[in-house]
Scaffold this motif. Structure first.
Motif, PDB file in Angstrom:
ATOM      1  N   PRO A  13      -8.008 -15.296 163.888  1.00 15.69           N
ATOM      2  CA  PRO A  13      -8.214 -14.836 162.512  1.00 15.69           C
ATOM      3  C   PRO A  13      -6.927 -14.398 161.811  1.00 15.69           C
ATOM      4  N   SER A  14      -6.959 -14.490 160.486  1.00  9.33           N
ATOM      5  CA  SER A  14      -5.864 -14.047 159.637  1.00  9.33           C
ATOM      6  C   SER A  14      -6.473 -13.569 158.320  1.00  9.33           C
ATOM      7  N   MET A  15      -5.841 -12.603 157.672  1.00 11.34           N
ATOM      8  CA  MET A  15      -6.283 -12.155 156.357  1.00 11.34           C
ATOM      9  C   MET A  15      -5.576 -13.001 155.305  1.00 11.34           C
ATOM     10  N   GLY A  16      -6.350 -13.493 154.343  1.00 12.04           N
ATOM     11  CA  GLY A  16      -5.772 -14.282 153.263  1.00 12.04           C
ATOM     12  C   GLY A  16      -5.007 -13.421 152.280  1.00 12.04           C
ATOM     13  N   CYS A  18      -3.160 -13.722 148.279  1.00 16.57           N
ATOM     14  CA  CYS A  18      -3.095 -14.516 147.050  1.00 16.57           C
ATOM     15  C   CYS A  18      -1.708 -15.148 146.896  1.00 16.57           C
ATOM     16  N   TYR A  19      -1.667 -16.424 146.609  1.00 20.00           N
ATOM     17  CA  TYR A  19      -0.424 -17.168 146.429  1.00 20.00           C
ATOM     18  C   TYR A  19       0.408 -16.611 145.272  1.00 20.00           C
ATOM     19  N   TYR A  20      -0.244 -16.086 144.246  1.00 13.47           N
ATOM     20  CA  TYR A  20       0.440 -15.668 143.030  1.00 13.47           C
ATOM     21  C   TYR A  20       0.933 -14.224 143.086  1.00 13.47           C
ATOM     22  N   CYS A  21       0.072 -13.292 143.446  1.00 13.45           N
ATOM     23  CA  CYS A  21       0.448 -11.873 143.423  1.00 13.45           C
ATOM     24  C   CYS A  21       0.788 -11.309 144.805  1.00 13.45           C
ATOM     25  N   HIS A  22       0.484 -12.063 145.842  1.00 17.29           N
ATOM     26  CA  HIS A  22       0.754 -11.679 147.233  1.00 17.29           C
ATOM     27  C   HIS A  22      -0.005 -10.424 147.670  1.00 17.29           C
ATOM     28  N   ARG A  23      -1.094 -10.126 147.003  1.00 17.70           N
ATOM     29  CA  ARG A  23      -1.960  -9.028 147.457  1.00 17.70           C
ATOM     30  C   ARG A  23      -3.048  -9.613 148.345  1.00 17.70           C
ATOM     31  N   PRO A  24      -3.617  -8.792 149.259  1.00 17.49           N
ATOM     32  CA  PRO A  24      -4.715  -9.298 150.095  1.00 17.49           C
ATOM     33  C   PRO A  24      -5.839  -9.851 149.225  1.00 17.49           C
ATOM     34  N   LEU A  30     -10.336 -18.134 159.565  1.00 23.80           N
ATOM     35  CA  LEU A  30     -10.454 -18.453 160.986  1.00 23.80           C
ATOM     36  C   LEU A  30      -9.661 -19.727 161.213  1.00 23.80           C
ATOM     37  N   ALA A  31      -8.424 -19.558 161.675  1.00 24.29           N
ATOM     38  CA  ALA A  31      -7.502 -20.684 161.775  1.00 24.29           C
ATOM     39  C   ALA A  31      -7.783 -21.567 162.981  1.00 24.29           C
ATOM     40  N   ALA A  44      -1.480 -14.082 155.534  1.00 21.70           N
ATOM     41  CA  ALA A  44      -0.757 -15.275 155.095  1.00 21.70           C
ATOM     42  C   ALA A  44      -1.435 -15.890 153.882  1.00 21.70           C
ATOM     43  N   VAL A  45      -0.651 -16.653 153.129  1.00 19.71           N
ATOM     44  CA  VAL A  45      -1.188 -17.468 152.042  1.00 19.71           C
ATOM     45  C   VAL A  45      -1.712 -18.741 152.690  1.00 19.71           C
ATOM     46  N   TRP A  46      -2.997 -19.034 152.492  1.00 16.05           N
ATOM     47  CA  TRP A  46      -3.601 -20.219 153.109  1.00 16.05           C
ATOM     48  C   TRP A  46      -3.951 -21.283 152.079  1.00 16.05           C
TER      49      TRP A  46
END
Length: 135
Positions: A13-16, A18-24, A30-31, A44-46
C-alpha cells in the motif's frame, strides 16, 4: 486487471498525493508487485487527476506551479521550487499570447520557470500564504 501481490510486500500500500498541490489525496493505492519487487513509497503521486481542492481551483482559474529555471517545464515532473498560485484566466490573457492562453484554458494548469514567474510578478514561495494570512 488483476492485482499481483508482492512476495515480499504483499498488497504494497501507498497513500496517494495530488499531482498539483502535493497534499495527501485521501486515496490508498494498492500497488502490488512493482518492478524489481520494490516496496511502494509511503506517499506518492500515482496519477494526474486533481484532488477536489485543485479541481475547484481549476474551475476558478489557472493553477501555476513554479519550477527551477534549469528544469524542462515540458517534463512530467520537473523540480518544483515552491511557488503555487491560482490566476484568473483574464489576467493571464493580458500578458500571454493567444496560443498560450488557449492552451492554459484547456489544461487549467502549467509549470512556470522561476525567471518567468518573477517576470509575471507572482509572489515568491511563502509570500502567497502570508498575503492570505496563512503560515
Amino acid at each position: 486487471m488483476a492485482l499481483r501481490p508482492s512476495p515480499q510486500h504483499g498488497l504494497n500500500p501507498s497513500m496517494g498525493v495530488c499531482y498539483y498541490c502535493h497534499r495527501p489525496s485521501n486515496e490508498i493505492i494498492l500497488a502490488g508487485r512493482l518492478p524489481g519487487d520494490q516496496e511502494a513509497p509511503r506517499q506518492a503521486v500515482w496519477h494526474a487527476h486533481p484532488c477536489p481542492d485543485c479541481e475547484d481551483h481549476m474551475k476558478q482559474g489557472i493553477i501555476l506551479i513554479s519550477v527551477s529555471d534549469s528544469a524542462d517545464p515540458t517534463e512530467d515532473n520537473p523540480y518544483r521550487t515552491g511557488g503555487w498560485v491560482v490566476v484568473r484566466a483574464e489576467a493571464l490573457a493580458r500578458v500571454l499570447d493567444e496560443a498560450t492562453t488557449a492552451k492554459l484554458l484547456r489544461t487549467r494548469w502549467s509549470f512556470v520557470p522561476d525567471a518567468a514567474w518573477a517576470m509575471l510578478g507572482l509572489p515568491a514561495p511563502g509570500e502567497a500564504a502570508e498575503a492570505q494570512g496563512g503560515a
